[in-house]
Design an enzyme around this catalytic site. Structure first.
Site, PDB file in Angstrom:
ATOM      1  N   HIS A  44      -0.266   0.929  -5.508  1.00 15.82           N
ATOM      2  CA  HIS A  44      -0.679  -0.351  -5.798  1.00 15.82           C
ATOM      3  C   HIS A  44      -2.058  -0.377  -6.746  1.00 15.82           C
ATOM      4  O   HIS A  44      -2.282   0.372  -6.368  1.00 15.82           O
ATOM      5  CB  HIS A  44      -1.387  -1.514  -4.145  1.00 15.82           C
ATOM      6  N   ASP A 100      -8.645   3.976  -2.181  1.00 16.19           N
ATOM      7  CA  ASP A 100      -7.392   3.212  -2.230  1.00 16.19           C
ATOM      8  C   ASP A 100      -7.863   1.982  -2.808  1.00 16.19           C
ATOM      9  O   ASP A 100      -8.082   1.259  -2.926  1.00 16.19           O
ATOM     10  CB  ASP A 100      -7.508   3.080  -0.376  1.00 16.19           C
ATOM     11  N   GLU A 122      -1.736  -5.804  -2.582  1.00 10.87           N
ATOM     12  CA  GLU A 122      -1.010  -4.504  -1.188  1.00 10.87           C
ATOM     13  C   GLU A 122      -1.943  -4.925  -0.137  1.00 10.87           C
ATOM     14  O   GLU A 122      -1.609  -4.628   0.910  1.00 10.87           O
ATOM     15  CB  GLU A 122      -1.239  -3.734  -1.419  1.00 10.87           C
ATOM     16  N   ASP A 169       0.076   6.080  -2.647  1.00 10.27           N
ATOM     17  CA  ASP A 169      -1.525   4.918  -1.830  1.00 10.27           C
ATOM     18  C   ASP A 169      -1.751   5.845  -1.156  1.00 10.27           C
ATOM     19  O   ASP A 169      -1.971   6.390   0.049  1.00 10.27           O
ATOM     20  CB  ASP A 169      -0.512   3.726  -0.615  1.00 10.27           C
ATOM     21  N   HIS A 222     -11.491   1.988   3.172  1.00 11.27           N
ATOM     22  CA  HIS A 222     -11.512   0.171   3.088  1.00 11.27           C
ATOM     23  C   HIS A 222     -13.139   0.107   2.982  1.00 11.27           C
ATOM     24  O   HIS A 222     -13.905  -0.950   3.835  1.00 11.27           O
ATOM     25  CB  HIS A 222     -11.161  -0.802   4.101  1.00 11.27           C
TER      26      HIS A 222
HETATM   27  N1  DTR Z   1      -1.735   0.977   3.960  1.00 10.22           N
HETATM   28  C1  DTR Z   1      -2.379   1.654   3.024  1.00 10.22           C
HETATM   29  C2  DTR Z   1      -2.855   2.891   4.113  1.00 10.22           C
HETATM   30  C3  DTR Z   1      -1.875   3.597   4.580  1.00 10.22           C
HETATM   31  C4  DTR Z   1      -2.250   3.502   6.046  1.00 10.22           C
HETATM   32  N2  DTR Z   1      -1.574   3.844   6.878  1.00 10.22           N
HETATM   33  C5  DTR Z   1      -0.491   4.773   5.304  1.00 10.22           C
HETATM   34  C6  DTR Z   1       0.621   5.362   5.116  1.00 10.22           C
HETATM   35  C7  DTR Z   1       1.567   5.655   4.577  1.00 10.22           C
HETATM   36  C8  DTR Z   1       0.675   5.372   2.844  1.00 10.22           C
HETATM   37  C9  DTR Z   1      -0.524   3.712   2.861  1.00 10.22           C
HETATM   38  C10 DTR Z   1      -1.437   4.204   4.306  1.00 10.22           C
HETATM   39  C11 DTR Z   1      -3.420   0.722   2.374  1.00 10.22           C
HETATM   40  O1  DTR Z   1      -4.757   0.515   2.776  1.00 10.22           O
HETATM   41  O2  DTR Z   1      -3.709   0.189   0.944  1.00 10.22           O
HETATM   42 ZN    ZN Z   2      -6.037  -0.222   1.671  1.00 12.98          ZN
HETATM   43 ZN    ZN Z   3      -3.259   2.149  -0.354  1.00  9.43          ZN
END
Ligand code: DTR
Ligand code: ZN
Ligand code: ZN
Ligand code: CA
Length: 433
Positions: free
Chosen positions: A121, A133, A167, A196, A282
């Site tokens: 993403h 991220d 995402e 990611d 974040h």
């Molecule tokens: N959700 C993703 C970060 C994230 C958190 N746990 C996992 C496990 C596997 C891949 C990604 C993630 C984000 O904040 O973009």
């Molecule tokens: Zn994120």
């Molecule tokens: Zn992410």
């Protein structure tokens, strides 16, 4: 005038010749074993991160869905892929009242019924630039795609790459992509690899425990470089691979951790500190200084390893030549004649920059209609009554033959359409870049 017939060099001899500095003017039917992935230059990946940081800085400090920084990120990645010869598509969707964008990039060639896809993403949260991220995944996937182009990689499978929007709002972009994909197209996806957060400052090395073949491919890579890995346990549903897994497509991926705290056992295993894998998750501090270079490099190289391994392709050695040196007389104002080369050992489709070497001896080139005829009969016009009274056509034409299967009988077709001058085909050569 050369009257020799096409000379075939056995695969071994061809490979030996290549090893000794390349083939010289003979037919090569080299058919190398599946090539090893190239090293992905960390400096290139970091430059992409620097560029994404600049984009965020110039657009209110983020690259979030619905903000100008996200569309600027899409445009940045698209431009690099277009320049490298990819076929790109920008898919739009709406989320939260704002337009979102997915970028899809197809590498010409490969079996269209077997598609290997990798993605990440591209959006950040609104609170920061999102360099780990998920600039890290986006930059590593971009650089791997560019490495495919640099290598002239012609995999058995068709390669596709994706950069997803929104995402952070709930996998919105990848869900939209999958939902829009006809079931017949979904069935062609042999796997989707997701990246990611792969450069976390206090990294762990996690491998998604989904498709066993993909998981093993990644585990083997890290074992080969002496880096222990763990199964990603919190990943289910947490990133874009879930969109593909939910419709039965095999998935896998890599992760270096987010806000969770690294355990003491993990500190023993990977070094670092018993703190968050990414303390800037974040947050506004998720900048280019929020990256562990070793983790980013290792994961970038692991992505390339997986792409090369799972696409079961071979890299046509640069400069592989197929030629016919037999002379073919061209009847004055008469029927068309052809010279043929048989291409063998090249996996997938021909490249978008196929070099077609034409050597025709003639006393009035303007009499001639010259075409390249692909194995399936497709005609590519090379010269059509051009050049007037000048002698000869000795020229290399670059043809986008990416829609053609490479192997087969390619023909140079020549017809003299006016009386009083004549000549012959001296040489016809195809060079795979
Ligand atoms: N959700 C993703 C970060 C994230 C958190 N746990 C996992 C496990 C596997 C891949 C990604 C993630 C984000 O904040 O973009
Ligand atoms: Zn994120
Ligand atoms: Zn992410
Ligand atoms: Ca590298």
């Amino acid at each position: 005038m050369n009257i020799s017939v096409p000379r075939r060099v056995t695969a071994v001899a061809a490979l030996a010749a290549l090893a000794l500095g390349g083939l010289t003017g003979t037919t090569a039917s080299a058919n190398p074993a599946a090539a090893a992935a190239p090293d992905i230059p960390l400096a290139n990946v970091k430059q992409h991160l620097t560029d994404l940081q600049s984009i965020a800085t110039a657009n209110g400090g983020n690259r979030a869905h619905g903000r100008t920084g996200y569309k600027a990120s899409i445009d940045f990645v698209k431009a690099k892929l277009d320049a490298a010869g990819y076929t790109t598509t920008v898919q739009t969707f709406t989320s939260g009242g704002s337009t979102g964008y997915n970028l899809i990039a197809d590498w010409p060639g490969g079996d269209p019924n077997q598609v290997l896809m990798a993605g990440s993403h591209l959006d950040s949260v609104t609170s920061g630039p999102g360099i780990n991220d998920n600039g890290s995944g986006s930059a590593a996937v971009l650089e791997t795609a560019l490495a495919v182009a640099r290598a002239g990689y012609q995999p058995s499978k068709h390669l596709r790459f994706g950069w997803w929007g929104a995402e952070e709002l709930g996998l919105v972009g990848s869900k939209y992509y999958v939902a829009q994909l006809p079931s017949t197209e979904r069935a062609k996806l042999s796997g989707y690899l997701n990246f990611d957060m792969i450069g976390s400052p206090n990294p762990g090395y996690f491998v998604y425990d989904d498709d066993p073949t993909i998981e093993t491919t990644f585990k083997n890579y890290f074992a080969g470089i002496g880096v222990p890995t763990e199964i990603e346990t919190e990943g289910d549903g947490r990133s874009d691979h879930a969109s593909f897994k939910n419709v039965g497509i095999p998935v896998g991926g890599l992760f270096t951790g987010a806000s969770r705290v690294k355990s003491s056992a993990q500190v023993q295993k990977w070094g670092g500190t018993a703190t968050a894998f990414d303390r800037c998750y974040h947050s506004s501090c998720d900048t280019t200084s929020n990256i562990n270079d070793t983790a980013l490099d290792r994961n970038s190289d692991a992505i390339a390893h997986a792409i090369w391994t799972l696409s079961a392709g071979t890299t046509t050695p640069p400069g592989t030549v197929f030629e016919n040196t037999a002379d073919v007389s061209v009847p004055d104002n008469g029927a068309a004649v052809t010279s043929t080369v048989n291409v063998t050992g090249v996996t997938g489709n021909a490249p978008s920059n196929l070099a077609v070497g034409v050597d025709i001896v003639h006393t009035y080139r303007g009499d001639l209609v010259v075409d390249l005829v692909a194995p399936d009969g497709s005609v590519y016009s090379l010269s059509n009554r051009s050049g007037g009274s000048a002698d000869n056509i000795v020229q290399t034409f670059t043809v986008n033959a990416s829609s053609e299967v490479a192997n087969g009988a390619w023909k140079l077709r020549v017809q003299d359409k006016a009386s009083a001058d004549t000549g012959y085909i001296n040489n016809f050569k195809l060079t795979f870049p």
